[in-house]
Design a protein around this motif. Structure first.
Motif, PDB file in Angstrom:
ATOM      1  N   ASN A  83       0.784  -1.235   0.000  1.00 16.87           N
ATOM      2  CA  ASN A  83       0.000   0.000   0.000  1.00 16.87           C
ATOM      3  C   ASN A  83       0.816   1.285   0.000  1.00 16.87           C
ATOM      4  OD1 ASN A  83      -2.798  -0.891  -0.036  1.00 16.87           O
ATOM      5  ND2 ASN A  83      -2.301  -1.874   1.905  1.00 16.87           N
ATOM      6  N   VAL A  84       2.118   1.199   0.182  1.00 18.61           N
ATOM      7  CA  VAL A  84       2.960   2.409   0.233  1.00 18.61           C
ATOM      8  C   VAL A  84       2.917   3.135  -1.109  1.00 18.61           C
ATOM      9  CG1 VAL A  84       5.339   3.248   0.396  1.00 18.61           C
ATOM     10  CG2 VAL A  84       4.520   1.522   1.994  1.00 18.61           C
ATOM     11  N   THR A  85       2.673   4.445  -1.054  1.00 21.26           N
ATOM     12  CA  THR A  85       2.728   5.262  -2.267  1.00 21.26           C
ATOM     13  C   THR A  85       3.896   6.236  -2.260  1.00 21.26           C
ATOM     14  OG1 THR A  85       1.204   6.921  -1.367  1.00 21.26           O
ATOM     15  CG2 THR A  85       0.231   5.100  -2.643  1.00 21.26           C
ATOM     16  N   LYS A  86       4.472   6.511  -1.073  1.00 17.34           N
ATOM     17  CA  LYS A  86       5.635   7.396  -0.964  1.00 17.34           C
ATOM     18  C   LYS A  86       6.499   6.921   0.208  1.00 17.34           C
ATOM     19  CE  LYS A  86       4.526  10.926  -3.847  1.00 17.34           C
ATOM     20  NZ  LYS A  86       3.165  10.699  -4.184  1.00 17.34           N
ATOM     21  N   VAL A  87       7.789   7.174   0.077  1.00 16.65           N
ATOM     22  CA  VAL A  87       8.734   6.981   1.179  1.00 16.65           C
ATOM     23  C   VAL A  87       9.216   8.367   1.582  1.00 16.65           C
ATOM     24  CG1 VAL A  87      11.027   6.130   1.814  1.00 16.65           C
ATOM     25  CG2 VAL A  87       9.491   4.670   0.484  1.00 16.65           C
ATOM     26  N   VAL A  88       9.203   8.644   2.891  1.00 23.44           N
ATOM     27  CA  VAL A  88       9.710   9.910   3.407  1.00 23.44           C
ATOM     28  C   VAL A  88      10.678   9.604   4.537  1.00 23.44           C
ATOM     29  CG1 VAL A  88       9.135  12.127   4.475  1.00 23.44           C
ATOM     30  CG2 VAL A  88       7.577  11.129   2.785  1.00 23.44           C
ATOM     31  N   SER A  89      11.822  10.286   4.495  1.00 22.49           N
ATOM     32  CA  SER A  89      12.866  10.079   5.489  1.00 22.49           C
ATOM     33  C   SER A  89      13.296  11.406   6.093  1.00 22.49           C
ATOM     34  CB  SER A  89      14.098   9.450   4.833  1.00 22.49           C
ATOM     35  OG  SER A  89      13.764   8.225   4.252  1.00 22.49           O
TER      36      SER A  89
END
Length: 194
Positions: A63-69
């Motif tokens: 379900n992930v649509t974006k990765v943010v770090s």
């Protein structure tokens, strides 16, 4: 990738340091993981990210649509996690002391975000990053890190998946054992103590 394989990657890159270190959490330790060193080789960084992506719960991974770090430590592993999951990756910065998206990064309504760190010790910066992502309109559906140093105690309020859990003792400044108290602390991290 098994735990010993992950540790072999850290050893091969000389990313596992020994001495007296002041962690970004304000605690002290005789061990420090310099994740930037383990990630400086793109092939190694890619292998670690693929292994971490494979450990994510299926529901999170699909379900992930974006990765943010959070910057700085999370940038490289976040980028590699974006590649491993085939989604865009972006990072948060602290220009005024609190995390925010900059450089034209933006989350769309309905974005389901995986927050990715290099190391989680107390969870403080992870929780701050999650709050910033939510303030920017994203829904954090999970968190991941290369290393969990919390001894499994951290609660980020979302499913948390580390690639490896390492339990090196950490100490408050007034609890230092003699072998650390007698040597100056090195601050190898990227942010000032809280």
């Amino acid at each position: 990738m098994q735990e010993e394989d992950v540790l072999a990657e850290f050893r091969a890159s000389k990313a596992l340091l020994e001495g007296h270190f002041l962690l970004s959490s304000g605690r002290h330790s005789a061990h420090y993981l310099q994740c930037a060193r383990v990630l400086m080789n793109p092939m190694r960084a890619g292998r670690l990210a693929v292994a971490l992506a494979a450990k994510l719960p299926h529901e999170v991974r699909r379900n992930v649509t974006k990765v943010v770090s959070p910057a700085m430590g999370g940038i490289m592993i976040g980028h590699e996690m974006g590649r491993a999951l085939d989604v865009d990756a972006m990072f948060l910065e602290r220009p005024e002391g609190t995390f925010e998206l900059r450089r034209g990064f933006a989350l769309e309504p309905g974005d389901k975000v995986l927050m990715v760190e290099d190391v989680v010790t107390t969870g403080k910066s992870s929780k701050e990053a999650i709050a910033a992502i939510e303030a920017a309109g994203g829904t954090v559906i999970g968190a991941a890190s290369l290393v969990d140093r919390s001894a499994g105690e951290v609660d980020l309020g979302v499913p948390f998946t580390p690639l490896i859990a390492l339990t090196f003792p950490t100490y408050a400044p007034d609890e230092l054992p003699d072998e650390l108290a007698g040597t100056p602390a090195i601050k190898p991290g990227s942010r000032a103590s809280a």
